[in-house]
Write a protein that holds these residues in place. Sequence first.
Motif, PDB file in Angstrom:
ATOM      1  N   THR A 288       0.818  -1.216   0.000  1.00  0.00           N
ATOM      2  CA  THR A 288       0.000   0.000   0.000  1.00  0.00           C
ATOM      3  C   THR A 288       0.853   1.268   0.000  1.00  0.00           C
ATOM      4  O   THR A 288       0.318   2.360  -0.127  1.00  0.00           O
ATOM      5  CB  THR A 288      -0.970   0.029   1.199  1.00  0.00           C
ATOM      6  N   ASP A 289       2.171   1.113   0.103  1.00  0.00           N
ATOM      7  CA  ASP A 289       3.069   2.270   0.097  1.00  0.00           C
ATOM      8  C   ASP A 289       3.660   2.582  -1.274  1.00  0.00           C
ATOM      9  O   ASP A 289       4.356   3.589  -1.423  1.00  0.00           O
ATOM     10  CB  ASP A 289       4.228   2.048   1.085  1.00  0.00           C
ATOM     11  N   ILE A 290       3.411   1.731  -2.269  1.00  0.00           N
ATOM     12  CA  ILE A 290       3.986   1.992  -3.591  1.00  0.00           C
ATOM     13  C   ILE A 290       3.323   3.216  -4.217  1.00  0.00           C
ATOM     14  O   ILE A 290       2.216   3.606  -3.832  1.00  0.00           O
ATOM     15  CB  ILE A 290       3.859   0.765  -4.528  1.00  0.00           C
ATOM     16  N   ASP A 291       4.004   3.827  -5.178  1.00  0.00           N
ATOM     17  CA  ASP A 291       3.426   4.997  -5.834  1.00  0.00           C
ATOM     18  C   ASP A 291       2.481   4.557  -6.960  1.00  0.00           C
ATOM     19  O   ASP A 291       2.445   3.386  -7.339  1.00  0.00           O
ATOM     20  CB  ASP A 291       4.510   5.955  -6.338  1.00  0.00           C
ATOM     21  N   LEU A 292       1.724   5.508  -7.464  1.00  0.00           N
ATOM     22  CA  LEU A 292       0.719   5.211  -8.493  1.00  0.00           C
ATOM     23  C   LEU A 292       1.352   4.614  -9.740  1.00  0.00           C
ATOM     24  O   LEU A 292       0.826   3.669 -10.320  1.00  0.00           O
ATOM     25  CB  LEU A 292      -0.083   6.473  -8.840  1.00  0.00           C
ATOM     26  N   ASP A 293       2.493   5.138 -10.179  1.00  0.00           N
ATOM     27  CA  ASP A 293       3.128   4.620 -11.394  1.00  0.00           C
ATOM     28  C   ASP A 293       3.544   3.160 -11.234  1.00  0.00           C
ATOM     29  O   ASP A 293       3.437   2.375 -12.175  1.00  0.00           O
ATOM     30  CB  ASP A 293       4.341   5.478 -11.782  1.00  0.00           C
ATOM     31  N   THR A 294       3.997   2.790 -10.042  1.00  0.00           N
ATOM     32  CA  THR A 294       4.361   1.402  -9.787  1.00  0.00           C
ATOM     33  C   THR A 294       3.112   0.526  -9.770  1.00  0.00           C
ATOM     34  O   THR A 294       3.108  -0.571 -10.344  1.00  0.00           O
ATOM     35  CB  THR A 294       5.133   1.276  -8.457  1.00  0.00           C
ATOM     36  N   LEU A 295       2.043   1.016  -9.169  1.00  0.00           N
ATOM     37  CA  LEU A 295       0.779   0.281  -9.177  1.00  0.00           C
ATOM     38  C   LEU A 295       0.317   0.047 -10.612  1.00  0.00           C
ATOM     39  O   LEU A 295      -0.064  -1.061 -10.980  1.00  0.00           O
ATOM     40  CB  LEU A 295      -0.299   1.039  -8.389  1.00  0.00           C
ATOM     41  N   VAL A 296       0.389   1.075 -11.425  1.00  0.00           N
ATOM     42  CA  VAL A 296      -0.001   0.955 -12.839  1.00  0.00           C
ATOM     43  C   VAL A 296       0.886  -0.074 -13.546  1.00  0.00           C
ATOM     44  O   VAL A 296       0.391  -0.912 -14.312  1.00  0.00           O
ATOM     45  CB  VAL A 296       0.052   2.334 -13.540  1.00  0.00           C
ATOM     46  N   ALA A 297       2.194  -0.030 -13.297  1.00  0.00           N
ATOM     47  CA  ALA A 297       3.112  -0.987 -13.931  1.00  0.00           C
ATOM     48  C   ALA A 297       2.731  -2.419 -13.582  1.00  0.00           C
ATOM     49  O   ALA A 297       2.799  -3.315 -14.432  1.00  0.00           O
ATOM     50  CB  ALA A 297       4.550  -0.699 -13.510  1.00  0.00           C
ATOM     51  N   VAL A 298       2.307  -2.652 -12.354  1.00  0.00           N
ATOM     52  CA  VAL A 298       1.886  -3.988 -11.941  1.00  0.00           C
ATOM     53  C   VAL A 298       0.562  -4.358 -12.622  1.00  0.00           C
ATOM     54  O   VAL A 298       0.416  -5.447 -13.178  1.00  0.00           O
ATOM     55  CB  VAL A 298       1.761  -4.081 -10.403  1.00  0.00           C
ATOM     56  N   LEU A 299      -0.391  -3.437 -12.605  1.00  0.00           N
ATOM     57  CA  LEU A 299      -1.713  -3.729 -13.163  1.00  0.00           C
ATOM     58  C   LEU A 299      -1.684  -3.927 -14.677  1.00  0.00           C
ATOM     59  O   LEU A 299      -2.560  -4.612 -15.224  1.00  0.00           O
ATOM     60  CB  LEU A 299      -2.697  -2.610 -12.808  1.00  0.00           C
ATOM     61  N   GLU A 300      -0.720  -3.362 -15.345  1.00  0.00           N
ATOM     62  CA  GLU A 300      -0.622  -3.511 -16.805  1.00  0.00           C
ATOM     63  C   GLU A 300      -0.144  -4.897 -17.218  1.00  0.00           C
ATOM     64  O   GLU A 300      -0.267  -5.274 -18.381  1.00  0.00           O
ATOM     65  CB  GLU A 300       0.335  -2.458 -17.377  1.00  0.00           C
ATOM     66  N   ARG A 301       0.353  -5.665 -16.288  1.00  0.00           N
ATOM     67  CA  ARG A 301       0.892  -6.985 -16.609  1.00  0.00           C
ATOM     68  C   ARG A 301      -0.231  -7.995 -16.845  1.00  0.00           C
ATOM     69  O   ARG A 301      -1.198  -8.041 -16.107  1.00  0.00           O
ATOM     70  CB  ARG A 301       1.826  -7.451 -15.497  1.00  0.00           C
ATOM     71  N   ASP A 302      -0.043  -8.806 -17.870  1.00  0.00           N
ATOM     72  CA  ASP A 302      -1.002  -9.867 -18.178  1.00  0.00           C
ATOM     73  C   ASP A 302      -0.563 -11.204 -17.591  1.00  0.00           C
ATOM     74  O   ASP A 302      -1.197 -12.231 -17.844  1.00  0.00           O
ATOM     75  CB  ASP A 302      -1.154 -10.022 -19.694  1.00  0.00           C
ATOM     76  N   THR A 303       0.511 -11.186 -16.839  1.00  0.00           N
ATOM     77  CA  THR A 303       1.118 -12.432 -16.386  1.00  0.00           C
ATOM     78  C   THR A 303       1.051 -12.615 -14.871  1.00  0.00           C
ATOM     79  O   THR A 303       1.749 -13.458 -14.319  1.00  0.00           O
ATOM     80  CB  THR A 303       2.587 -12.467 -16.849  1.00  0.00           C
ATOM     81  N   LEU A 304       0.203 -11.843 -14.220  1.00  0.00           N
ATOM     82  CA  LEU A 304       0.079 -11.956 -12.770  1.00  0.00           C
ATOM     83  C   LEU A 304      -0.612 -13.269 -12.409  1.00  0.00           C
ATOM     84  O   LEU A 304      -1.590 -13.653 -13.042  1.00  0.00           O
ATOM     85  CB  LEU A 304      -0.729 -10.777 -12.205  1.00  0.00           C
ATOM     86  N   GLY A 305      -0.106 -13.917 -11.391  1.00  0.00           N
ATOM     87  CA  GLY A 305      -0.661 -15.206 -10.984  1.00  0.00           C
ATOM     88  C   GLY A 305      -1.672 -15.056  -9.859  1.00  0.00           C
ATOM     89  O   GLY A 305      -1.415 -15.515  -8.748  1.00  0.00           O
ATOM     90  N   ILE A 306      -2.794 -14.418 -10.153  1.00  0.00           N
ATOM     91  CA  ILE A 306      -3.804 -14.184  -9.115  1.00  0.00           C
ATOM     92  C   ILE A 306      -5.160 -13.941  -9.768  1.00  0.00           C
ATOM     93  O   ILE A 306      -5.239 -13.459 -10.898  1.00  0.00           O
ATOM     94  CB  ILE A 306      -3.393 -12.982  -8.228  1.00  0.00           C
ATOM     95  N   ARG A 307      -6.208 -14.289  -9.042  1.00  0.00           N
ATOM     96  CA  ARG A 307      -7.559 -13.991  -9.542  1.00  0.00           C
ATOM     97  C   ARG A 307      -7.775 -12.484  -9.516  1.00  0.00           C
ATOM     98  O   ARG A 307      -7.295 -11.791  -8.625  1.00  0.00           O
ATOM     99  CB  ARG A 307      -8.612 -14.686  -8.676  1.00  0.00           C
ATOM    100  N   GLU A 308      -8.504 -11.997 -10.473  1.00  0.00           N
ATOM    101  CA  GLU A 308      -8.709 -10.546 -10.617  1.00  0.00           C
ATOM    102  C   GLU A 308      -9.398  -9.933  -9.407  1.00  0.00           C
ATOM    103  O   GLU A 308      -9.092  -8.813  -9.014  1.00  0.00           O
ATOM    104  CB  GLU A 308      -9.513 -10.249 -11.893  1.00  0.00           C
TER     105      GLU A 308
END
Length: 104
Positions: A32-52
């Motif tokens: 919860t401490d990451i910045d918005l750009d880092t959050l966006v970088a994570v959310l843009e990934r199609d390879t995350l191993g987790i349910r939406e």
Amino acid sequence: QARLFDEPQLASLCLENIDKNTSDAINAEGFTDIDLDTLVAVLERDTLGIREVRLFNAVVRWSEAECQRQQLQVIPENKRKVLGKALSLIRFPLMTIEEFAAGN
């Protein structure tokens, strides 16, 4: 930190690690401490191993923490405001109707 210090190779390795250990990453104390750009970088990934829906819940937690950092009332309108472009990266169609309706 890798993005902050402009270390693209390290940032790429970190994102690959997040792909493999997504649940641990979003449940980590510092998520919860990451910045918005880092959050966006994570959310843009199609390879995350987790349910939406679990990713969405983590994003909601992040938005609540960001509201507090910005000294905004933690209400839906402000949570959407601090998420900005990140909100559009949530893949709501990947959630079941029940998950979407329950908001869990």
